[in-house]
Structures are given as C-alpha cells and as structure tokens.
Design an enzyme around this catalytic site. Structure first.
Site, PDB file in Angstrom:
ATOM      1  N   LYS A  67       0.836  -1.200   0.000  1.00 18.18           N
ATOM      2  CA  LYS A  67       0.000   0.000   0.000  1.00 18.18           C
ATOM      3  C   LYS A  67       0.873   1.254   0.000  1.00 18.18           C
ATOM      4  O   LYS A  67       2.007   1.214   0.457  1.00 18.18           O
ATOM      5  CB  LYS A  67      -0.860   0.027   1.275  1.00 18.18           C
ATOM      6  CG  LYS A  67      -1.980  -0.980   1.325  1.00 18.18           C
ATOM      7  CD  LYS A  67      -2.718  -0.871   2.652  1.00 18.18           C
ATOM      8  CE  LYS A  67      -3.832  -1.907   2.752  1.00 18.18           C
ATOM      9  NZ  LYS A  67      -4.925  -1.703   1.797  1.00 18.18           N
TER      10      LYS A  67
ATOM     11  N   ARG B 131     -10.206 -11.554   2.240  1.00 14.35           N
ATOM     12  CA  ARG B 131     -11.074 -12.607   1.705  1.00 14.35           C
ATOM     13  C   ARG B 131     -10.372 -13.967   1.754  1.00 14.35           C
ATOM     14  O   ARG B 131     -11.026 -15.003   1.839  1.00 14.35           O
ATOM     15  CB  ARG B 131     -11.506 -12.239   0.276  1.00 14.35           C
ATOM     16  CG  ARG B 131     -10.378 -12.046  -0.693  1.00 14.35           C
ATOM     17  CD  ARG B 131     -10.779 -11.246  -1.920  1.00 14.35           C
ATOM     18  NE  ARG B 131     -10.975  -9.823  -1.611  1.00 14.35           N
ATOM     19  CZ  ARG B 131     -11.338  -8.913  -2.494  1.00 14.35           C
ATOM     20  NH1 ARG B 131     -11.538  -9.254  -3.758  1.00 14.35           N
ATOM     21  NH2 ARG B 131     -11.504  -7.651  -2.145  1.00 14.35           N
TER      22      ARG B 131
HETATM   23  N1  BES Z   1      -7.904  -3.830   4.649  1.00 16.43           N
HETATM   24  C1  BES Z   1      -8.127  -3.427   3.319  1.00 16.43           C
HETATM   25  C2  BES Z   1      -9.419  -2.652   3.119  1.00 16.43           C
HETATM   26  C3  BES Z   1      -9.525  -1.308   3.798  1.00 16.43           C
HETATM   27  C4  BES Z   1      -9.293  -0.155   3.089  1.00 16.43           C
HETATM   28  C5  BES Z   1      -9.923  -1.199   5.106  1.00 16.43           C
HETATM   29  C6  BES Z   1      -9.448   1.072   3.697  1.00 16.43           C
HETATM   30  C7  BES Z   1     -10.068   0.022   5.726  1.00 16.43           C
HETATM   31  C8  BES Z   1      -9.830   1.157   5.011  1.00 16.43           C
HETATM   32  C9  BES Z   1      -8.188  -4.654   2.422  1.00 16.43           C
HETATM   33  O1  BES Z   1      -7.392  -5.716   2.807  1.00 16.43           O
HETATM   34  C10 BES Z   1      -7.695  -4.227   1.081  1.00 16.43           C
HETATM   35  O2  BES Z   1      -6.561  -3.855   0.985  1.00 16.43           O
HETATM   36  N2  BES Z   1      -8.564  -4.296   0.078  1.00 16.43           N
HETATM   37  C11 BES Z   1      -8.204  -3.933  -1.234  1.00 16.43           C
HETATM   38  C12 BES Z   1      -8.805  -4.935  -2.172  1.00 16.43           C
HETATM   39  C13 BES Z   1      -8.293  -4.841  -3.593  1.00 16.43           C
HETATM   40  C14 BES Z   1      -6.823  -5.139  -3.660  1.00 16.43           C
HETATM   41  C15 BES Z   1      -9.082  -5.817  -4.438  1.00 16.43           C
HETATM   42  C16 BES Z   1      -8.740  -2.536  -1.508  1.00 16.43           C
HETATM   43  O3  BES Z   1      -9.806  -2.186  -1.012  1.00 16.43           O
HETATM   44  O4  BES Z   1      -8.060  -1.789  -2.194  1.00 16.43           O
HETATM   45 MN    MN Z   2      -5.435  -5.523   2.113  1.00 20.29          MN
END
Ligand code: BES
Ligand code: MN
Ligand code: ZN
Length: 502
Positions: free
Chosen positions: A281, A355
């Site tokens: 990230k 997931r």
């Molecule tokens: N933990 C994150 C989602 C999240 C984002 C929680 C902002 C709280 C605040 C999750 O694991 C994630 O990174 N999801 C990705 C999914 C994508 C790679 C398909 C996302 O939302 O970008």
């Molecule tokens: Mn994630």
C-alpha cells in the site's frame, strides 16, 4: 479505560446531586413542562438559554449551564432535533454527547435524563439501554500509551439514568443490557486502538482465552503448524510473509437448547496489520491498517457481552488472525494456493488478503452446522466509495437473514445498506489457471469481495458485513472521539439477543 458503573434513579431532576446533569430535549422555543421544576430550582437558567434562542435543540447542539441554585453543579442541555424524529438511536447519540462532554470536563459522574415531551414513543427499556451505551461510548478515551497524558482529568466513573418511578423497572432491564453491550464495545475499541506491535495474532488469541476463562467459554487456538495441518492454505498464504505466527481462534458459547442446538457463527477478519504485502500500500495513512482486525475485535467484544448477559442461545466465534507483510517468504501475485474448501485461488493482488483468511474460516464454519453465519470484515476500500462512513455494506445468500441483520443494525444504530450479489458479478473472479482469483478489475470492488466469500459460504445462510468505512473514524464527532468505533458489537448483540428471545 476503567468501566463506569451505571444505575437507575427516580429522584426528581431538581434534586439530583451531580457534577453534571445532561438533559436531552427536542427543538423548541420554550422549556418543556417536564423540565419546569428543574428550571425553577436552577433559577430559570433553562428558560434564559431556551427563550433567548441561544439553545434551539438541534441535533448534537449543546448548552452548558451553571445554575445559581439547585443540586446539579452543571446542567448540559443536549439537542436531539425534531421530537417527531426521535428514536432510541437519537437517545443513544444524545447520551454520547453528554458522555463526551463529561469526560472533557472531568466530571466523574454523569446523570442523564430525557425530556418526556421528546421521547416520541421510545420505551423505558430503550431509554435505559441507549443511555448507558451512549454515555459510555462518549466518555471513552485511550491514554494508556502516553507517558504524559495531554489532559490528566479523571474518567467518568458513574452513569446515572434518571427516570420516573413507573418506568424504573423497565429502564433497569434496559440498563443491564446496555451495560453489557457497553462493556463489549469498550473491549472492542481497546483492541482496535492497540498498535500492531502490541495487538498481534497471538495477542488476540490470548484475549479469547482470557474471555473463555472469565466466562466459561471454550477457546481453541490453532498455531501455524495446526493451521497447515487443517489445510487452511489461504490463511497460511497470507501469514507466510510475516515473522508473527498466525492464529485461528475458535470461541464457543453454549447458552441454549441443551448445548447442542445449531449455533450462530460470527466470523471476524483479524488482520492485525495490513501493509498490502508484496502489492504494498502507499505510505499515506498506512498506520490506519492496524484497524484491519476490527471484525475480529467486534467478535471478541460480542463475546464479552454474551458472557455478561448469558442469553439462551449457542454462539461460535471464528477469528482468522495474521499480519499481511511483504518479505522474501511472502505470497506473490500469480501464486496459486489451495484453500480449506479444496478450491484453488490465484493471487492477483496480495492486498486482497482479507477474503483469503475469511474463506478458510467460512469453510471451517460448516462443521458447526450453523443456523446462520455472519462475518464482519474491513474488506474493501471500495465500500467507502459506495457508502462513505455512514453505512455498513451488507451482502448475503439469504433474504430473510439479510432482513434480520439489517433490522438488528437499525436497532443498534449501525446501519447496513445492501449491495447485490447477482450472478453477473461472478465473472469478475474468473481465473485463467485456478478456480477463482482473489481480485477483480476496477469496478464493483465491494461486490467482488462479497462474491469471493460467497464461493466459500456454502451449506448455511450467510451474511457478510463490509465494515471498512465504519470501523474507525478520522475525525472527532460530538458523540464520539476520533479512532475506533467498535462497529459490529451492537449489531451482533442485538441480533443474538433477539434470536435468544431476550
Ligand atoms: N484492509 C483493506 C481494506 C480497507 C481499506 C480497510 C481502507 C479500511 C480502510 C483490504 O485488505 C484491502 O486492501 N482491500 C483492497 C482490495 C483490492 C486489492 C481488491 C482494496 O480495497 O483496495
Ligand atoms: Mn489488504
Ligand atoms: Zn485488509
């Protein structure tokens, strides 16, 4: 933070001795009749605040008054907006505004009352429950990790609900429930706010064990080796990049049906830090990803509530817990892994880790032959795009269960809004090499996450709650400090208590 004690009293408002008396009232231009005696004892200070138009009673509006006479050192008027719109959620929020102000003032006791004219049909039970929940939520603070707290004022140690004689029994019944839910809420927020170097998967497992010891639950914890032996290849894949050992936590509360009635299973995402892994990230706000265990925290908080209330129902909590970090051993985009269900998964994006750990938990849930499975997960940033911070994204396989969970959310003040899991969306997850892939393209991100889980939520009615937009807040509100919200605890508790007929 320590736990405020709560109680119900039927003392007339004018005779309440307290450092802070919070009185919730609706919009209006005159003092409601139910507050006339208080106003009189306080030397007409309510009349002056209200008839001057200084205090209008709009939602979250406050006026802090220092009465010349009477027993309360301070009176806080708290606005609830239009009387006709008042619900138990309004009462909770007003109490939270009072709680937050009490904390800021260093008032060790908070007495709360609601003008009867503004009750709008809310019951005494609602009143007792919502006031304790709200006041405790508002008074919450976390200073444990500061060597020198910015404001070393004392905490709110007591919450007093003021009501009529003929309502006190019902208010007391509500208070008891509210107190237990507030305790669950407090535990959840405490776990959420802990930094990732403290709140590790092993830490969550210890918390589960502590709850089990305190309340007589059964706790079972699988370590890395046992997770592997079980065949939870998806959880293992996420965990393989981290030096911290993963845990798979099983909590069992047997409260009903002779112990063998089919349980409700609660599943919580327990990523104790989500860096994204190899698909790392951006640095901006990455620290917030300590909150990626909020679903797990909500499950543990709900068990705190269950332990206190002991409703007649069986509940199982499942928490897959791990970090998501990049390293030489981390899972990579393009890797194909085998989940507990036997289905193979192509990893497209290692940041879609929630997931992966949840799919193994959903497969594991089958062995309990559950009547319903509810999962809570900070799953997708996309749910914030769709719904902002006001609603949980809800999806599932069973319309009746979806309706029941949404109703629980309405009662809890944790509102859910549905997104469709139509067949059309299944194609998002088609992989060239495996049974499914873990990440789709740009559109419908929250639905893609839901659909992925659906592939594994087989053999029971299932509902998924995407709490990424609601688990924590980035700004202060009058009713809540910035940071963790404990979302899910109240919804789960309401759902379970209703099912238990409590
Ligand atoms: N933990 C994150 C989602 C999240 C984002 C929680 C902002 C709280 C605040 C999750 O694991 C994630 O990174 N999801 C990705 C999914 C994508 C790679 C398909 C996302 O939302 O970008
Ligand atoms: Mn994630
Ligand atoms: Zn995550």
């Amino acid at each position: 933070m320590s736990e405020p004690a709560s109680s119900v009293v039927t003392t007339p408002l004018a005779a309440i001795e307290t450092p802070l008396l919070a009185v919730a009232l609706a919009e209006g231009t005159s003092v409601p009749a139910s507050l006339a005696a208080l106003d009189q004892a306080a030397g007409g200070v309510l009349t002056r605040a209200i008839t001057s138009g200084d205090f209008k009673g709009k939602r979250d509006e406050t006026s802090l008054l220092y009465p010349a006479g009477g027993k309360a050192q301070r009176v806080l008027l708290v606005g609830m907006g239009k009387a006709g719109d008042v619900t138990r959620n309004t009462l909770r929020r007003a109490a939270a505004v009072g709680g937050k102000r009490a904390r800021a003032l260093g008032a060790t006791q908070l007495a709360c009352a609601v003008a009867t004219e503004a009750r709008n049909g809310t019951t005494a039970r609602d009143l007792g429950q919502a006031i304790v929940e709200g006041a405790a939520q508002g008074a919450w603070s976390f200073t444990e990790l500061k060597a020198a707290p910015d404001d070393p004022r004392p905490e709110v140690a007591a919450i007093v609900i003021v009501c009529d004689d003929r309502e006190s029994k019902d208010a007391e019944a509500g208070r008891r429930v509210g107190d237990a839910i507030a305790a669950g809420h407090r535990l959840t927020r405490y776990l959420q706010v802990q930094p990732g170097n403290v709140c590790t998967p092993a830490y969550l497992a210890n918390e589960a064990q502590r709850l089990a010891d305190a309340y007589g639950f059964t706790a079972t914890t699988l370590d890395r080796q046992e997770i592997g032996k079980q065949g939870m290849g998806a959880l293992l894949a996420v965990a393989q990049g981290s030096a911290q050992e993963p845990r798979f936590i099983v909590l069992e509360y047997r409260g009903g049906g002779g112990g063998d009635a089919a349980p409700v299973v609660l599943v919580g995402k327990g990523v104790t830090f989500d860096s994204g892994g190899i698909s790392i990230k951006p640095a901006q706000n990455m620290e917030d990803m300590k909150f990626d265990m909020s679903g797990a925290a909500a499950v543990l908080g709900t068990f705190e509530t269950l332990g206190r209330l002991k409703p007649k129902i069986n509940v199982v909590g499942l928490i897959p817990a791990t970090e998501n970090l990049p390293s030489g051993t981390a899972v990579k985009p393009g890797d194909v892994i085998r989940s507990l269900s036997g289905k193979t998964i192509e990893i497209i994006n290692t940041d879609a880790e929630g997931r992966l750990i949840l799919c193994d938990a959903l497969s594991y849930a089958r062995r309990f032959k559950p009547v319903a499975v509810l999962d809570a997960a900070t799953l997708t940033g996309a749910v914030v795009v769709a719904l902002g911070h006001a609603a949980i994204g809800i999806m599932g396989t069973d319309e009746a269960l979806l309706g029941e969970v949404r109703e629980a959310g309405e009662r809890a003040g944790e509102r859910c809004w549905p997104l469709p899991l139509w067949d059309e969306y299944r194609d998002l997850l088609k992989s060239d090499v495996a049974d499914v892939k873990n990440s789709a393209g740009r559109g419908a991100g929250t639905i893609a996450g839901g659909w992925f889980l659906r592939e594994f939520a087989d053999g029971y009615p299932w509902v998924h709650l995407d709490i990424a937009g609601t688990a924590y807040t980035e700004s202060e509100a009058p009713y809540q400090s910035k940071g963790p919200t404990a979302v899910g605890v109240r919804l789960f508790s309401e759902f379970i208590l209703k099912r238990a007929g409590a």
